[in-house]
Design an enzyme around this catalytic site. Structure first.
Site, PDB file in Angstrom:
ATOM      1  N   CYS A  70       0.917   7.421  13.905  1.00 41.74           N
ATOM      2  CA  CYS A  70       0.911   6.975  15.362  1.00 41.74           C
ATOM      3  C   CYS A  70       1.160   8.251  16.299  1.00 41.74           C
ATOM      4  CB  CYS A  70       1.983   5.993  15.936  1.00 41.74           C
ATOM      5  SG  CYS A  70       2.392   5.025  14.565  1.00 41.74           S
TER       6      CYS A  70
ATOM      7  N   HIS B  49       0.756  -1.227   0.133  1.00 41.79           N
ATOM      8  CA  HIS B  49       0.030  -0.014  -0.006  1.00 41.79           C
ATOM      9  C   HIS B  49       0.863   1.250  -0.037  1.00 41.79           C
ATOM     10  CE1 HIS B  49      -0.197   1.482   4.387  1.00 41.79           C
ATOM     11  NE2 HIS B  49       0.348   0.222   4.379  1.00 41.79           N
TER      12      HIS B  49
END
Ligand SMILES: *Cc1c(COP(=O)(O)O)cnc(C)c1O
Length: 395
Positions: A328, A203
């Site tokens: 994150c 991806h």
């Protein structure tokens, strides 16, 4: 409403329409289980997977397609590489990695530490590059594996992998590299660079989410490792679980497109990235480049804007899809650990913006994004001057 301008290619990329087209038959007509040995559905799925293995192997200079293990992505590949190699090594063996790795390397490394392995996190230079001399100095007689990412996902810096490969080969230690960001963006040849294990993700290269690969060298030296997923013995016993055939076809098609198009594409991205940087420098005061000006990915631009916390700016700019760093850390108020490891101040790390130019980015989008950022910074600074916002005015 117009969709936001997408400039977050380090986080993920859209599936290229040609990749999607290649995948579609494998969801329906060609739905066979590649491990079914008793009928044509299985045989044709297996043939497709083996062809993909050849394409992916060729794309990275692997000697044999057997060296490609399909996984669910770079996170799994990293976990398999680190845990798999360390578990096969002597108890208490030593792992060397760096302070700026992706969490998918840092966290398994910390896990191994808790299991009783010794781990060294080598610091990086202020430009985000690890000095091979420091890596060599960190190694000891018990070192079994060195893991250094090919290119960083926040500041885009490219690490001296070939040099590290010479050092590790000399000492009989395996070299793993997380190449999720680097595939297609720079020349990669596992033999020339002395790489023994390498993680990839579809991806990040205009393929689907949930599929990737781990390259595992089979000769000169043969990597000894232990599977982390046991079951039907798929992928030569290294990764059990029914093969994600459409995903593997997508990964392979994505690699194929890169092999023919990436040279021109990287040049195009580099020009747009430089234009974006030039536009920001010309219209915003206090812009500082993070990372190395030369040794970085062509689509990466990471800058700090003095006195402007990135979460404030990004929150005020819904027209642009950007982030402050890794997916994150950008969700929390924690400053980027990558910039902190590069020796930057908390304040500078808190004001970092990561732009990722990609295959489908246009000149007009880049120009518009720079204008929007400049206008918003001006607005935030004048509000700060008026004392209505907690943003420091800086020159
Ligand atoms: C995106 C990324 C990963 C995680 O890959 P997934 O396929 O999403 O698990 C790991 N390492 C780096 C450097 C990345 O950029």
């Amino acid at each position: 409403m117009n969709r936001p301008i997408y400039l977050d290619a380090h986080a993920t990329t859209p599936v290229d329409p040609r990749v999607l087209e290649a995948m579609l038959p494998y969801f329906s007509d060609k739905f066979g289980n590649a491990a079914s040995k008793t009928h044509a559905y299985g045989w044709s799925a297996e043939a497709a997977v083996e062809l993909c293995r050849e394409v992916v192997a060729a794309a990275i200079g692997a000697w044999s397609p057997k060296e490609i293990v399909f996984t669910s992505g770079a996170t799994e590949s990293n976990n398999l590489a680190l845990r798999g190699v360390m578990e096969a090594a002597a108890p208490g063996s030593h792992l060397v990695t760096t302070a700026i790795e992706h969490h998918a390397v840092l966290d398994p490394a910390r896990h191994l530490e808790r299991l009783g392995y010794e781990v060294t996190f080598v610091p990086v230079e202020p430009n985000g590059i690890v000095d091979p001399i420091r890596v060599a100095a960190a190694m000891n007689a018990r070192t079994a594996l060195v893991s250094v990412m090919t290119a960083n996902n926040e500041v885009g810096t490219i690490q001296p992998i070939a040099e590290l490969g010479r050092i590790t080969r000399e000492r009989g230690v395996y070299l793993h590299t997380d190449a999720a960001q680097a595939i297609g963006r720079m020349a990669i040849d596992v033999d020339r660079m002395g790489i023994d294990l390498m993680s990839m993700s579809a991806h990040k290269i205009y393929g689907p989410k949930g599929v990737g690969a781990l390259y595992v060298r089979s000769r000169g030296p043969r990597v000894r490792m232990v599977a982390q997923m046991d079951g039907g013995g798929h992928e030569r016993g290294l990764r059990s679980g029914t093969s994600n055939v459409p995903g593997i076809v997508g990964l392979s098609k994505a690699c194929e497109l890169l092999s023919t198009e990436s040279r021109a594409e990287n040049e195009r991205m580099r020009v747009m990235r430089d234009r974006l940087y030039a536009a920001l420098l010309a219209s915003v005061e206090g812009v500082a480049l993070n990372g190395d000006p030369e040794r970085r990915l062509p689509g990466n631009l990471n800058v700090s804007i003095a006195g402007i916390p990135s979460d404030t700016l990004i929150g005020a700019l819904p027209e642009i899809a950007i982030s402050s760093g890794s997916a994150c850390t950008s969700a929390s108020l924690e400053p980027s650990y990558v910039l902190r490891a590069m020796g930057q101040s908390d304040e500078r790390a808190r004001s970092s913006l990561r732009f990722g130019v990609g295959r489908f980015t246009t000149d007009a989008q880049v120009e518009r994004a720079a204008e929007l950022v400049a206008a918003k910074v001006r607005e935030l600074r004048s509000a700060a001057d008026a004392g209505t916002l907690g943003v420091a005015r800086r020159g």
